[in-house]
Scaffold this motif. Sequence first.
Motif, PDB file in Angstrom:
ATOM      1  N   MET A 153      56.227  29.492  31.599  1.00 56.92           N
ATOM      2  CA  MET A 153      55.385  29.099  32.922  1.00 56.92           C
ATOM      3  C   MET A 153      56.302  30.353  34.046  1.00 56.92           C
ATOM      4  O   MET A 153      55.171  30.226  34.968  1.00 56.92           O
ATOM      5  CB  MET A 153      56.034  27.117  33.711  1.00 56.92           C
ATOM      6  N   TRP A 154      57.103  30.846  34.328  1.00 56.11           N
ATOM      7  CA  TRP A 154      57.810  31.849  34.685  1.00 56.11           C
ATOM      8  C   TRP A 154      57.365  32.811  34.347  1.00 56.11           C
ATOM      9  O   TRP A 154      56.364  33.295  35.447  1.00 56.11           O
ATOM     10  CB  TRP A 154      58.994  32.070  34.524  1.00 56.11           C
ATOM     11  N   GLN A 155      56.687  33.368  33.173  1.00 59.09           N
ATOM     12  CA  GLN A 155      55.966  34.551  33.559  1.00 59.09           C
ATOM     13  C   GLN A 155      54.286  34.622  34.041  1.00 59.09           C
ATOM     14  O   GLN A 155      53.747  35.073  33.954  1.00 59.09           O
ATOM     15  CB  GLN A 155      55.560  35.099  32.218  1.00 59.09           C
ATOM     16  N   ASN A 156      54.180  32.947  33.369  1.00 55.66           N
ATOM     17  CA  ASN A 156      52.033  32.682  33.911  1.00 55.66           C
ATOM     18  C   ASN A 156      52.199  33.031  35.350  1.00 55.66           C
ATOM     19  O   ASN A 156      51.157  33.557  35.416  1.00 55.66           O
ATOM     20  CB  ASN A 156      52.684  30.930  33.071  1.00 55.66           C
ATOM     21  N   THR A 157      53.190  31.911  36.224  1.00 51.95           N
ATOM     22  CA  THR A 157      52.956  32.289  37.412  1.00 51.95           C
ATOM     23  C   THR A 157      53.208  33.700  37.854  1.00 51.95           C
ATOM     24  O   THR A 157      51.786  33.899  38.884  1.00 51.95           O
ATOM     25  CB  THR A 157      53.785  31.407  37.971  1.00 51.95           C
ATOM     26  N   LEU A 158      54.209  34.621  37.843  1.00 48.54           N
ATOM     27  CA  LEU A 158      54.190  35.945  37.830  1.00 48.54           C
ATOM     28  C   LEU A 158      53.088  36.477  38.005  1.00 48.54           C
ATOM     29  O   LEU A 158      52.758  37.580  38.362  1.00 48.54           O
ATOM     30  CB  LEU A 158      55.264  36.075  37.113  1.00 48.54           C
ATOM     31  N   ASN A 159      52.417  36.556  36.424  1.00 42.59           N
ATOM     32  CA  ASN A 159      50.849  37.784  36.037  1.00 42.59           C
ATOM     33  C   ASN A 159      50.045  36.694  37.515  1.00 42.59           C
ATOM     34  O   ASN A 159      49.208  37.350  37.738  1.00 42.59           O
ATOM     35  CB  ASN A 159      50.553  37.063  34.592  1.00 42.59           C
ATOM     36  N   LEU A 160      50.035  35.808  37.778  1.00 41.45           N
ATOM     37  CA  LEU A 160      48.724  34.714  38.412  1.00 41.45           C
ATOM     38  C   LEU A 160      49.458  35.668  39.645  1.00 41.45           C
ATOM     39  O   LEU A 160      48.319  35.703  40.610  1.00 41.45           O
ATOM     40  CB  LEU A 160      49.216  33.524  38.610  1.00 41.45           C
ATOM     41  N   VAL A 161      50.592  35.781  40.181  1.00 44.53           N
ATOM     42  CA  VAL A 161      51.105  35.980  41.526  1.00 44.53           C
ATOM     43  C   VAL A 161      50.647  38.193  41.766  1.00 44.53           C
ATOM     44  O   VAL A 161      49.595  38.357  42.288  1.00 44.53           O
ATOM     45  CB  VAL A 161      52.040  35.893  41.958  1.00 44.53           C
ATOM     46  N   TYR A 162      50.903  38.919  40.202  1.00 44.65           N
ATOM     47  CA  TYR A 162      50.594  39.683  40.498  1.00 44.65           C
ATOM     48  C   TYR A 162      48.620  40.185  40.485  1.00 44.65           C
ATOM     49  O   TYR A 162      48.320  41.276  41.550  1.00 44.65           O
ATOM     50  CB  TYR A 162      50.759  40.684  39.080  1.00 44.65           C
ATOM     51  N   ALA A 163      48.094  39.116  39.674  1.00 42.21           N
ATOM     52  CA  ALA A 163      47.061  39.206  39.752  1.00 42.21           C
ATOM     53  C   ALA A 163      46.538  39.222  41.247  1.00 42.21           C
ATOM     54  O   ALA A 163      45.120  39.835  40.957  1.00 42.21           O
ATOM     55  CB  ALA A 163      46.130  38.451  38.609  1.00 42.21           C
ATOM     56  N   MET A 164      46.582  38.350  41.537  1.00 43.35           N
ATOM     57  CA  MET A 164      46.095  38.496  42.775  1.00 43.35           C
ATOM     58  C   MET A 164      46.563  38.220  44.275  1.00 43.35           C
ATOM     59  O   MET A 164      45.444  39.021  44.846  1.00 43.35           O
ATOM     60  CB  MET A 164      45.669  36.557  43.692  1.00 43.35           C
ATOM     61  N   ALA A 165      48.135  38.928  44.077  1.00 43.72           N
ATOM     62  CA  ALA A 165      48.710  39.554  45.235  1.00 43.72           C
ATOM     63  C   ALA A 165      47.986  40.444  45.865  1.00 43.72           C
ATOM     64  O   ALA A 165      48.366  41.895  46.451  1.00 43.72           O
ATOM     65  CB  ALA A 165      49.579  38.918  45.936  1.00 43.72           C
ATOM     66  N   ILE A 166      47.871  41.496  44.568  1.00 44.65           N
ATOM     67  CA  ILE A 166      48.096  43.236  44.856  1.00 44.65           C
ATOM     68  C   ILE A 166      46.375  43.532  45.331  1.00 44.65           C
ATOM     69  O   ILE A 166      45.685  44.401  46.561  1.00 44.65           O
ATOM     70  CB  ILE A 166      47.879  43.784  43.690  1.00 44.65           C
ATOM     71  N   PRO A 167      45.859  43.558  44.466  1.00 44.88           N
ATOM     72  CA  PRO A 167      43.896  43.802  43.821  1.00 44.88           C
ATOM     73  C   PRO A 167      43.393  42.723  45.835  1.00 44.88           C
ATOM     74  O   PRO A 167      42.067  43.691  46.337  1.00 44.88           O
ATOM     75  CB  PRO A 167      43.135  42.646  43.247  1.00 44.88           C
ATOM     76  N   ILE A 168      43.704  41.765  45.702  1.00 44.96           N
ATOM     77  CA  ILE A 168      42.719  41.067  46.951  1.00 44.96           C
ATOM     78  C   ILE A 168      43.550  41.125  48.505  1.00 44.96           C
ATOM     79  O   ILE A 168      42.236  42.262  48.792  1.00 44.96           O
ATOM     80  CB  ILE A 168      43.090  39.628  46.721  1.00 44.96           C
ATOM     81  N   PRO A 169      44.972  41.468  48.888  1.00 39.58           N
ATOM     82  CA  PRO A 169      45.077  42.175  50.294  1.00 39.58           C
ATOM     83  C   PRO A 169      44.489  43.854  49.696  1.00 39.58           C
ATOM     84  O   PRO A 169      43.978  44.378  50.674  1.00 39.58           O
ATOM     85  CB  PRO A 169      46.683  42.067  49.724  1.00 39.58           C
ATOM     86  N   SER A 170      44.733  44.375  49.369  1.00 43.50           N
ATOM     87  CA  SER A 170      44.227  45.570  49.256  1.00 43.50           C
ATOM     88  C   SER A 170      42.900  45.988  49.108  1.00 43.50           C
ATOM     89  O   SER A 170      42.235  47.116  50.027  1.00 43.50           O
ATOM     90  CB  SER A 170      44.430  46.488  47.911  1.00 43.50           C
ATOM     91  N   PHE A 171      41.921  44.629  48.853  1.00 42.41           N
ATOM     92  CA  PHE A 171      40.554  44.985  49.427  1.00 42.41           C
ATOM     93  C   PHE A 171      39.838  44.604  50.497  1.00 42.41           C
ATOM     94  O   PHE A 171      39.647  45.532  51.123  1.00 42.41           O
ATOM     95  CB  PHE A 171      39.513  44.221  48.137  1.00 42.41           C
ATOM     96  N   PHE A 172      40.645  44.128  51.195  1.00 41.18           N
ATOM     97  CA  PHE A 172      40.703  43.336  52.715  1.00 41.18           C
ATOM     98  C   PHE A 172      41.136  44.655  53.028  1.00 41.18           C
ATOM     99  O   PHE A 172      40.971  44.654  54.868  1.00 41.18           O
ATOM    100  CB  PHE A 172      41.247  42.129  52.876  1.00 41.18           C
TER     101      PHE A 172
END
Length: 320
Positions: free
Chosen positions: A214-233
């Motif tokens: 679950m820790w790695q699953n949550t970490l992958n989710l954070v990386y997948a959303m926290a990097i491309p979405i703010p960069s795009f906006f």
Amino acid sequence: MADEEKIPPTFLEKLLFYTTASFVLLATFSLFAFLFLVPFVIEPAFTTIFMQFDPIGALCVTTQVKHLVGASNCTWASCREGCTKDLFECTQIRVSYKLGNSSNVTEEEVENLIRVERALRNDYDYENEVAADKSYPDMGERDDLPEPYPTGLQGNDSEWYFTGARLFPNVKGCGYPPILNCTIFYGKYRPIGTNFTCYYSRVDPGLVITELDMWQNTLNLVYAMAIPIPSFFISVIYLTFAYFKIYNTEDESEQAPLKSDAEAMATGDDEKPTTPGSDTFREDLACFGHQLKMQLANDKPKDGFESNSPPISNSASLSG
């Protein structure tokens, strides 16, 4: 005439150009990266969280294996390499599991589980069933078929918490090498009677997976959303600001004389707006009408002389 000398761009102009180009590329790559990560990382991570897998591993035993052929028969597969391709041949593994930490299970309990599974194999002849899965048996009614093996949640008098659960390597049951290798997966969990640690879903107890972090699953989710979405906006905000504030200053300076001329034409000598009901508009209209009359008066005598003078024939000129 000599060509005009090209003025080299200044350092600020170069900096502005490269900054804008960098943000354009950042916005493009961020958008495509997010669209790529949705089906492969974000959606499986959310599904893993929503299915509420028990972090305490259960003790699973492989009880049934089927190898099926045909798209209608392969509604699911325990493992497949590639999450988008259609299934025409699949292997389905079902397990039975009991709750509790598998590390606390004693050797005597493990021996009892193996003994029970051996009895199941002898009674239902699973090995012969697996070997004959690729054939098409007679679908007629037969009286010598054994009773179907019970599946689903079991009562308090049963040793198992759930029987006939579907086994997957992850919540989607698919992946790509080298992270997931279905040959290794089937070689490890396909033999009937194999004991291993598994994790069941509290939402769907019939869903069991072999790996859970679950820790790695949550970490992958954070990386997948926290990097491309703010960069795009951030890129979109900068490009919008540059378009309306930075690059628009030159256009405004070039359009300033035209705007001033248009304002001067729209106002009279008294700097009041020219409207159809204003005195300036009436004076301009009267002046235009007077000039039109004078032009028509200058052209009228010529037209009258040409129209009123009789035509001179050649016979009259000769007689005279």
